[in-house]
Structures are given as C-alpha cells and as structure tokens.
Design a protein around this motif. Structure first.
Motif, PDB file in Angstrom:
ATOM      1  N   MET A 106       9.984   5.015  -2.894  1.00  0.00           N
ATOM      2  CA  MET A 106      11.369   6.269  -3.667  1.00  0.00           C
ATOM      3  C   MET A 106      11.846   6.307  -1.795  1.00  0.00           C
ATOM      4  SD  MET A 106      13.264   7.473  -6.039  1.00  0.00           S
ATOM      5  CE  MET A 106      12.789   7.699  -7.062  1.00  0.00           C
ATOM      6  N   ARG A 107      11.297   7.209  -1.367  1.00  0.00           N
ATOM      7  CA  ARG A 107      11.841   7.052   0.090  1.00  0.00           C
ATOM      8  C   ARG A 107      13.051   6.225   1.111  1.00  0.00           C
ATOM      9  NH1 ARG A 107      10.368   9.485   4.721  1.00  0.00           N
ATOM     10  NH2 ARG A 107       8.020   8.459   4.079  1.00  0.00           N
ATOM     11  N   ARG A 108      11.516   5.710   1.396  1.00  0.00           N
ATOM     12  CA  ARG A 108      11.775   4.067   2.551  1.00  0.00           C
ATOM     13  C   ARG A 108      12.838   3.175   1.956  1.00  0.00           C
ATOM     14  NH1 ARG A 108      12.321   3.525   7.060  1.00  0.00           N
ATOM     15  NH2 ARG A 108      10.209   2.792   7.575  1.00  0.00           N
ATOM     16  N   GLY A 152       5.343   5.916 -10.110  1.00  0.00           N
ATOM     17  CA  GLY A 152       4.469   7.202 -10.140  1.00  0.00           C
ATOM     18  C   GLY A 152       5.438   8.132 -11.574  1.00  0.00           C
ATOM     19  N   PHE A 153       3.780   8.574 -12.336  1.00  0.00           N
ATOM     20  CA  PHE A 153       4.358   9.802 -13.333  1.00  0.00           C
ATOM     21  C   PHE A 153       5.199  11.085 -13.038  1.00  0.00           C
ATOM     22  CE2 PHE A 153       2.280  13.710 -15.515  1.00  0.00           C
ATOM     23  CZ  PHE A 153       3.304  13.641 -16.675  1.00  0.00           C
ATOM     24  N   GLY A 154       5.066  11.383 -11.299  1.00  0.00           N
ATOM     25  CA  GLY A 154       5.445  12.516 -10.951  1.00  0.00           C
ATOM     26  C   GLY A 154       7.205  12.503 -11.167  1.00  0.00           C
ATOM     27  N   LEU A 155       7.292  11.810 -10.262  1.00  0.00           N
ATOM     28  CA  LEU A 155       8.484  11.164 -10.272  1.00  0.00           C
ATOM     29  C   LEU A 155       9.543  10.790 -11.560  1.00  0.00           C
ATOM     30  CD1 LEU A 155       8.190   9.369  -7.067  1.00  0.00           C
ATOM     31  CD2 LEU A 155       9.845  11.445  -7.374  1.00  0.00           C
ATOM     32  N   GLY A 184       0.671  -1.080  -0.315  1.00  0.00           N
ATOM     33  CA  GLY A 184       0.121  -0.342  -0.052  1.00  0.00           C
ATOM     34  C   GLY A 184       0.628   1.293  -0.075  1.00  0.00           C
ATOM     35  N   ALA A 185       1.944   1.656  -0.001  1.00  0.00           N
ATOM     36  CA  ALA A 185       3.246   2.492  -0.239  1.00  0.00           C
ATOM     37  C   ALA A 185       2.579   3.384  -1.263  1.00  0.00           C
ATOM     38  CB  ALA A 185       4.452   1.922   0.414  1.00  0.00           C
ATOM     39  N   SER A 186       1.862   4.581  -1.094  1.00  0.00           N
ATOM     40  CA  SER A 186       2.908   5.547  -2.311  1.00  0.00           C
ATOM     41  C   SER A 186       4.253   5.360  -3.591  1.00  0.00           C
ATOM     42  CB  SER A 186       2.224   7.150  -1.717  1.00  0.00           C
ATOM     43  OG  SER A 186       3.390   7.086  -1.351  1.00  0.00           O
TER      44      SER A 186
END
Ligand SMILES: Nc1ncnc2c1ncn2[C@@H]1O[C@H](COP(=O)(O)OP(=O)(O)OP(=O)(O)O)[C@@H](O)[C@H]1O
Ligand SMILES: [Mg+2]
Lengths: 360, 289, 308
Positions: free
Chosen positions: B189-191, C9-12, B182-184
């Motif tokens: 990227m960050r984690r 995703g699109f933004g990154l 469920g991560a965005s």
C-alpha cells in the motif's frame, strides 16, 4: 541455490472451467524448462500456481522436494518475472532491484551495493539512478531479471518476458537470458507461445494445449518426434494426409490415403486406425521422376522466395495443397509454375499421429 | 469553406473565454472604484480603501478562518474516504459494484438543500433521542462540524471518481510483483499503490478544498450561528453591500491565478522531463540493435 | 473481495470497508431516512414531541396544494396551487438552462477536442477553469453587479445607442436567475462533453468527410451519438445543480421569481417548520430523480455512464 520442481496430478479450476488438467512434470534443479502453447492454454495458470498466487484445485506442487501447499508467494523460494515486467515506475532502477531486500529490512548501503552488483551481472552497470521510463525494452527486461535475482530465489518463473519486444531485440535477449541462467545456475521456468524461442533456449520443453501437457522432451525430440498432431503443427509447418493404417510392423506402417499409400513411422494411435500423416516441408523432395515409394504427383503453384529457403506451393490432382521447402544454397533451381512434378519423402521423416490429447 | 468554419470556431472560443472572464474582471475592477456601490460605472477614481476596510472587517476575517478550517477538514476526510472507496470499488465486480458505484455517484446529484436538511435533522434528532431536548452535547448541536459531515457526504464521491480514474491506469501486476518479492500488505500500500495515486489524491484534495469553500446549500442549513465566507458574502449581497466584497473577490481570484500558473509550470516541467527520458530510452534501444 | 483480501490483507481491507460504510450509512443513508421519517410528522412545540399529537400523516405533503393563485399562460387562464406552480417553473427553467448550456458548450467542446492545436489546449483549459475555482457566490455576485440598474451592461447598451433607458434586468421574472445559472453551471456541461468527444477517433470524422458527408451530418450521425454519455452526464449535472440551487435565485431573483429551494428555505428558516421543509426537500429529491431517470431512459443512457 537452485531447486527442482515437481507437479503431481495438478489441476486448476476457475468455476466450472478447467484451466489446467492433470499436469505431471518433474523439473530438475538448474534446468531451463519452457512451457510452450497457444494463448489461453493454461501456461500462466501453471506459473501462478508455482509462485503461489493461486492454489491448485487438486494435486501437489513440490519445490526442492517440499510440498508448498498453503505457502504465500512471499514465502516461496520463487521469483516471478511478469508478462509485462511489472517494474515499479515511480522508483529509480536501484530501488526497483533492491525492493525485495527493502521489505526484508536490509539497510540502504547494503541494498545499494547489491543493486550495483546485480546491475553488473545483467550488463547494465551504473544505471541505478535512472528511472524506468529511461530504459529501452531490453534494458527493462534485464532490470526485471535483476530484481527477481536480488531475493536469491532458487527458481525463476518467467511469463513471456520477451513478448513485448520487437523481433531483433527478442533474438538478442534469447541469448542474454540463456547466458544469465548459466551464470547463476538458477532453475528457470519459462513460458512462451513462440516455438522458436522455446526450442532455441530450453533444455526441455513442455508443449501444452487446452490445459493439458501434450509432450515433454528436449527441443530436438519435440521437433523431430512429436507425439501428436497438435505438437507437430504447433512447433512447425506440415504437409498433412488423412487416411487409414493398413499394416504395421516394428514401428513402421503402411497408410492408405486418397493420394496413394505411403509408408511412415507409426505413432501411438491406441486402438484407432483413422489418423493423419505429417511430413515437414523441408523433408520433402521435388523431382521429375517418381521415386520407389511415398511419391505424389503435383502441379506447381506459387513459388515464394523467403531468403534462406524457397517455399514451393503445389496441389495434387484431387486439389489438396502441399508445400515443399528448398534450402537456398545460392544455386538451387526453382521449379516453373504449372510444371508437373513428383513430391516425395523419406518414410523415416514422416509420422502417423493421433490428434491432440484433449478432454472429450 | 473549411477555413471559414475554422475561423468561426476560433472566434467562438475567444468569445466564450471573454464571456467567462469579463464578469470576474468587472467584479475585480469594482474593488478599486472610489464609489459606495460595487460597480465600475460611473468610475469615480482609484482607491485602495476597500482593501483596508476588508481587513478591518472582523466578521469577514472570522468567516475566512472558519472557511479555511472547514475546507481543510473536508479535504482531509474526503481524501481518506474517497480513496478507500475507490480502491474498494475497483476490487469488487458484478452487481455489488454497480450498486455501490451507483450509490456513491448519486450523492453528487442529491440537491444540497436535501443534504443540508437531512444532516441537520439526523444529528439533532439523534441528540434529542439520546439526551432529551435540552442541553444536547456536541456534536448533536448545529454547527460547522455538521457542515463538514454534510459536505463530505458528496465531496467524497468527487475524490472517489478522480482516484478511481487513476486506479484504472494502475497495473495490478505491480502489487503482485511486490508481494512476490516479499512485501507485506502495508508495504504494498505505502510503497506501490499510494505513490501511484498521489497525483489523483492531490487533485482530489484541491477539488475538495475548493468545493468546500464554495459550498452554500449544505452550510446554510447546518451552520447554526457560525459564518463561512460564502454565507457571509451571501448575507452581505442581500443586505447593504460595500465593495469590500469586491476586494475579497479580487484577492481570491489572484490567489487562484497564482496557483493555476504554478500548477501549469510544474506540469510542463514534468512533461519535459518525461519526454527527455523517453527519448533516452529510444536512443538506448537503437544503440543496441 | 477475495482479490482485495489477497492484495491488501485483512486489516487494511476491514479499514477500507469501515470507511465506506461510515460514508454511505452514517453520512448518506441514515440522514435521508431520518428526513423521510420526519417529513410525515407534524411540526409541534418541543414538549409535545412524542405526545399524542405526534402521529404520522401526509399533512406536510398536502401543504403543496394549499393556496391557489390565478395565472395565465399563452392566453389560457387557470388557477394553480402556488407551490406546484413554483415547482413547475423551477423544473421548466432548469430545463431551459440545461438546453442553453448544451447549445453553448457543445461547439466549444468539439473545438477543444478536435480542432484546437493540442499544444495550446492546456492553456485554454486552464483559462476555462478559472471561473470554476472562483466560488459560486462570487460568480452570482459578479452578475448582480453587471445586471444592476445603474450597472455596466445598461451603461454599455446605452453607450452603443441600442437602448434609450436602462432596463431593470433583475426585475424581469426569471431572467436574472437564468443568466446567473447558465454562467455558473455551463462548465459542468462543457467538460463531460469534451471528454465524450475527445474519445472519438478522429479517423471516423475524416472517413465520413471523405465519404462526402456534410458537416451537420457528421455531427448528427457520428459525433453526437458518440458523445451521448458525456452529454447526458453534463445535462444531468446542470439540471440537478440548477434545480437545487439556492444561491443564484436568492441573489439574482426578482420579486416575481420564486425557486422551489427558496420555498424550502422559507419553511426551514423563517417558519422553523423542519418537518414541512423535510417533506418539500424529499419531494424535490424524488421528483428530480424521477425526472432525470425518465430523461435518461428516453435517451437510453445508464447511471454508470454518468460522471465518467
Ligand atoms: N482468474 C480467472 N478466472 C477465470 N478464468 C481464468 C482466470 N485466469 C485465467 N482464466 C482462464 O484460464 C485459461 C488459461 O489462462 P492462462 O492465463 O493460464 O493462459 P495462457 O496460456 O497464459 O495464455 P496467454 O498466452 O494468453 O497468456 C484461459 O482460458 C483463461 O480465460
Ligand atoms: Mg499468460
């Protein structure tokens, strides 16, 4: 808590290659269902379609009765256990387990408590502050399960989770996985190419080959009544005779082969006459006198002692190789090499089957 | 015979290390020689005078400050650009990958002279075209900002290579696992991804920093009137030298050594911790069976 | 690309694409195109730029053939344009530097990869790295001190009684430049070769030994072919760095050693003729690239093998 899964005419193409072809299966809530098949037959692809990493080219997938088309992996009530576990190596165990809660914005204390609770469930209490590299293979396995359970999925998808473990541990974890499944009541879809694993753990098994589901049944049915030669060979050893169906009546047929004419159960051959007859080595008998029916004269070759059974290799006059297995009850007599004996089998234990169900 | 060859190899290695280090020792030694010329022969007695002169050399201190901020800027930009490129390269395949990769790598091979002149010409000509030949505003005038851009153009490729190598050991399944939980995308990227890349990004930053400090060619053609340490040392070597340069060299070598030792100690400590963890994992495995 | 969108995703994804575009287009491609374009224009006073005399021509490139000098090599006398001569020598000495660097680095790379005790390897690598962190200008300066007329090398040789009178090292043609370039760039040869040799399975060497191959044959047939990509990338690095170096030739050069980059520098800084400097810089880039490509083609290595 747990949900059923239905695949209806599901296909998946990679370019011109069809990885999954017209899969139809209905998995009940709370069931432990395994997909069994050789490497590359499309098992992982099915799982990835259910979890949402790839969309089916055709067909419908329902989870809990609802069509999940277009839902991304994080929107589906499924949790995937990866073939290589995919634990995050840079996070301690408890952060691994509660990662799914972290990204949903749950506060730290709650996450920590939930992680401890799950660690107890998988029998690893107090391991929360360790790092992934401190755990043994089996422990990593349980952490992966705990991590998947943390997001309270209604379906768990497991992709050959035991394949990286060595034999002993694998057997230990079979029982463990089964127990966790019973405790949580979550639907498990389990993928493996190890027939022993599938038969031992599952409520039902779907055997696959080259993108097609060959048979769906409970383990005993799969082993004892395979629907085709592929299933028969994949879930066990066989002696195989090639020949023609002569006459058939009430599920039994007489089958003529170069080694003689045998009587056996008749599988679904369609309108074909030419087929193969399959008998498992443990369903054969060796004796010095010929029986009334289904007997072949063989010359005993190598005999190998396997511990709980004795495998006797033999060859017919025309040079075909056959195997018979004798259960080792401590007093079994072993035939002499070079001896000439009769190998026979019960018609009810032998089947005449078509080859695998594959694309032309 | 085998033994003999082995000893020969040991000897060769010792000689090689001596060959590499002796010039640095000679250069450092000259910083303490009480002689107007930077040399260790003839030895005219110990002195710390050159260190004092170095500190009071205003131009050198200014050049030093310039060097530092240029290096920090180059490292910062190169890290961002290099990491993004590595991730991009890692996600494309086929002909696009070959072309992109080839283009990125070739920037390392372009002679610095070419990078320097081309950067200088592009920005000043662009300024000329936009604002006329007189009174071009920043950034269209020569200066250290152009040096930064010129340096980034090839140093980013070095960072890219380091990060790409690290990415190759990254299990993309971890990202899918995180997405599945469920991560965005930003959380993934960050984690997950960036923490894995940090060691390479750190190494890339260090390489970029030192490459920038030592850059001469690009800086020489773009700097306008500003000095960096390398340019300043160069002009000193060409004109009248005093051993202040040696004093500076000695200090820089010391800093390098200290950093190297810290790095090595840290590396060993980590290796020990990791070994202990794996031993524990093995014990756990044995206990279970 | 599809894969990247799904992961980040699109933004990154967009942000990363923009960064790469900024790098490759704004910092690399456009400057080089500008350089190329400018190299065909004449050098004019500011007011005449864009005027009638500002037309494209090959004039800047043809300057390479101006001003012949008489040289003799191996007893053959000939007359050659001075810049062509400089360029030829630059290439020649860069090749020499590359060759010597390879000869020096290969045995050490092999030692590091296959012989040294793995426990002392990190320390060795650390020792070798020190000069790499010390800047190029200081490394050249160190040799300037050593090679000085009254410097330590002459003092040492005289002390040992090997020579009678001090030698003017930095006034012997390209000697100083070659010595300096080797010292400055040998490590750029060492580490790629080390990586190459290291990935060779030691069992292969042992198998060859077991089959009775002499040591030179093991190197010739097994180690060298295996480390070819490493050797190629080391050689390309050292060659390009040497040919493109401006510092070392300027510090350690003699009155008779002119490096092609110095010629470019003179057009740019002394003559203030950026257009001719561009033409020369472009020639350097073009000819070095052609030279390296031909060498890579001869040795059958690909660009993607480089800088691994
Ligand atoms: N992204 C993809 N693109 C093209 N072909 C693919 C892709 N993913 C899988 N395949 C192909 O689809 C077929 C089925 O792959 P899948 O991963 O489902 O097999 P599997 O049954 O899980 O095998 P294994 O036991 O090896 O994991 C294979 O032939 C594979 O090469
Ligand atoms: Mg799979």
């Amino acid at each position: 808590m747990s949900a059923g899964i239905d695949l209806e005419n599901v296909c998946c193409d990679f370019g011109t290659f069809r990885a999954v072809d017209n899969a139809n299966v209905s998995i009940k809530p709370g069931e432990f269902f395994s997909f069994l098949g050789p490497s590359g037959c499309g098992k992982t692809t099915i799982l990835r379609m259910v979890s949402g990493f790839i969309e089916p080219t055709e067909g419908v997938i329902r989870i809990g009765g609802k069509d999940v088309k277009g839902q991304r992996p994080n929107q589906r009530p499924t949790a995937l256990i990866f073939q290589n576990l995919a634990l995050f190596p840079l996070m301690p165990i408890w952060e691994n387990i509660s990662f799914g809660l972290e990204v949903r914005g749950v506060d730290k204390a709650t996450r920590r408590a939930k992680a401890e609770e799950l660690l107890k469930l998988v029998d690893l209490p107090g391991a929360g502050d360790k790092m992934v590299s401190q755990l043994s293979g089996g422990q990593k396995q349980r952490v992966a399960i705990a991590r998947a359970l943390a997001v309270e999925p209604s379906v768990m998808l497991l992709d050959e989770p035991l394949s990286a473990l060595d034999l002993k541990l694998r057997q230990h974890m079979r029982a463990e996985l089964r127990a966790i499944q019973r405790r949580t009541g979550v639907t498990f879809i389990y993928i493996t190419h190890d027939q022993g694993e599938a038969l031992a753990m599952s409520d039902r098994v779907g055997v696959m080959s080259q993108g097609r589901i060959q048979q769906i049944a409970d383990p005993r049915e799969i082993y004892n009544n395979p629907v085709n030669g592929f299933v028969a060979s994949f879930v066990g050893e066989n002696n195989i005779f090639e020949g023609e169906v002569q006459t058939a009546a009430s599920g039994m047929a007489s089958f003529s082969t170069p080694h003689g004419t045998f009587r056996a159960r008749l599988g679904d051959l369609g309108d074909k006459k030419h087929a193969k007859l399959y008998v498992r080595p443990e369903h054969t008998l060796l004796s010095t006198a010929a029986t009334v029916e289904n007997a072949v004269l063989v010359t005993i070759g190598d005999v190998s002692f396997e511990g709980n059974f004795i495998a006797v290799h033999a060859s017919t006059e025309s040079g075909a190789h056959l195997t018979s297995e004798i259960r080792n009850d401590g007093s079994a007599t072993v035939p002499e090499k070079g001896a000439r004996m009769f190998m026979s089998f019960d018609p009810a234990r032998a089947s005449i089957l078509p080859d695998a169900n594959v694309r032309a | 015979m085998h033994k003999f060859r082995q000893n020969l190899a040991h000897l060769y290695t010792v000689l090689f290390v001596l060959y590499l280090l002796t010039p640095l020792v000679v250069m450092s030694g000259a910083a303490f020689n009480d002689s107007k010329l930077p040399s260790i022969v003839p030895w005219k007695g110990w002195t710390l005078m050159w260190f004092g002169e170095m500190i009071s050399d205003q131009r050198m201190m200014l050049a030093f400050a310039n060097t530092l901020w240029v290096a920090v800027a180059v490292a910062g930009i190169s890290i961002i650009v290099g990491t993004a490129s590595a991730i991009l390269i890692n996600s494309v395949s086929g002909r696009a990958r070959t072309a992109l990769y080839g283009m990125m790598i070739s920037t390392i091979l372009i002679p610095g002279v070419v990078i320097g002149i081309s950067t200088m010409i592009m920005w000043t000509k662009l300024g000329g075209a936009l604002f006329g030949p007189e009174g071009k505003p920043w950034p269209f005038i020569p200066g250290l900002h152009l040096s930064i851009l010129g340096q980034v153009s090839y140093i980013a490729a070095m960072v890219m290579l380091l990060v790409l190598a690290r990415l190759q050991s990254f299990d993309a399944g971890l990202e899918e696992a995180a997405l599945d939980l469920g991560a965005s995308h930003a959380q993934v990227m960050r984690r997950i991804l960036l923490p894995h890349l940090y060691p390479a990004i750190g190494a890339g930053g260090a390489v970029a920093f030192f490459q920038s400090i030592e850059n001469f060619n690009v800086t020489q053609f773009t700097r306008g009137g500003a000095d960096t340490l390398t340019v300043y040392v160069f002009s000193k070597v060409r004109s009248g030298i005093t051993p202040t340069i040696n004093a500076l060299a000695f200090l820089l070598i010391c800093v390098t050594l200290v950093l190297a030792i810290i790095y090595e100690v840290n590396r060993r400590r980590r290796a020990r911790i990791e070994a202990a963890r794996q031993a524990e994992a093995r014990r756990a495995e044995e206990a279970l069976l | 690309m599809q894969d990247m969108l799904r992961r980040y995703g699109f933004g990154l994804t967009l942000a990363m694409c923009l960064l790469v575009t900024f790098w490759l287009v704004v910092l690399v491609i456009v400057p080089n195109i500008t350089l190329f374009e400018q190299s065909f224009r004449p050098y004019l006073p500011v007011v005449e730029i864009g005027g009638p005399r500002d037309t494209y021509s090959f004039a800047n490139y043809l300057k390479v053939f101006d001003g012949n000098v008489d040289k003799s090599l191996f007893g053959i006398s000939f007359s050659i344009p001075v810049h062509v001569y400089t360029f030829g020598l630059t290439i020649f000495y860069s090749m020499l530097v590359t060759l010597i660097c390879f000869a020096m680095a290969y045995p050490l790379a092999y030692y590091m990869a296959k012989i040294v005790n793995p426990r002392s390897l990190p320390t060795l690598i650390l020792l070798l790295f020190i000069p790499l962190w010390v800047s190029e200008v200081l490394r050249a300066f160190a040799w300037w001190i050593i090679l000085a007329f009254k410097g330590p090398l002459n003092a040492l040789l005289m002390g040992l009684g090997l020579i009678e009178d001090p030698i003017r090292w930095t006034n012997m043609g390209y000697t100083g430049v070659v010595v300096g370039l080797i010292y400055t760039y040998v490590l750029f040869m060492l580490f790629p070769i080390y990586n190459g040799v290291q990935s060779l399975d030691t069992n292969q060497i042992e198998a060859a030994e077991d089959l009775g191959a002499p040591w030179w044959k093991i190197h010739w047939r097994i180690v060298l072919p295996h480390s070819k990509p490493g050797i190629a990338s080391g050689s390309v690095m050292v060659f390009m760095l040497s040919a493109g170096s401006l510092l070392v030739p300027s510090i350690l050069g003699s009155t008779t050693s002119q490096w092609f980059t110095q010629t470019i520098d003179q057009w740019f800084k002394d003559a203030l003729d950026w257009n001719t400097a561009s033409a020369y810089a472009f020639l350097l880039l073009l000819l070095c690239t052609v030279f390296v490509s031909v060498a890579m083609w001869l040795f059958k290595v690909k660009l993607s093998d480089i800088a691994k």
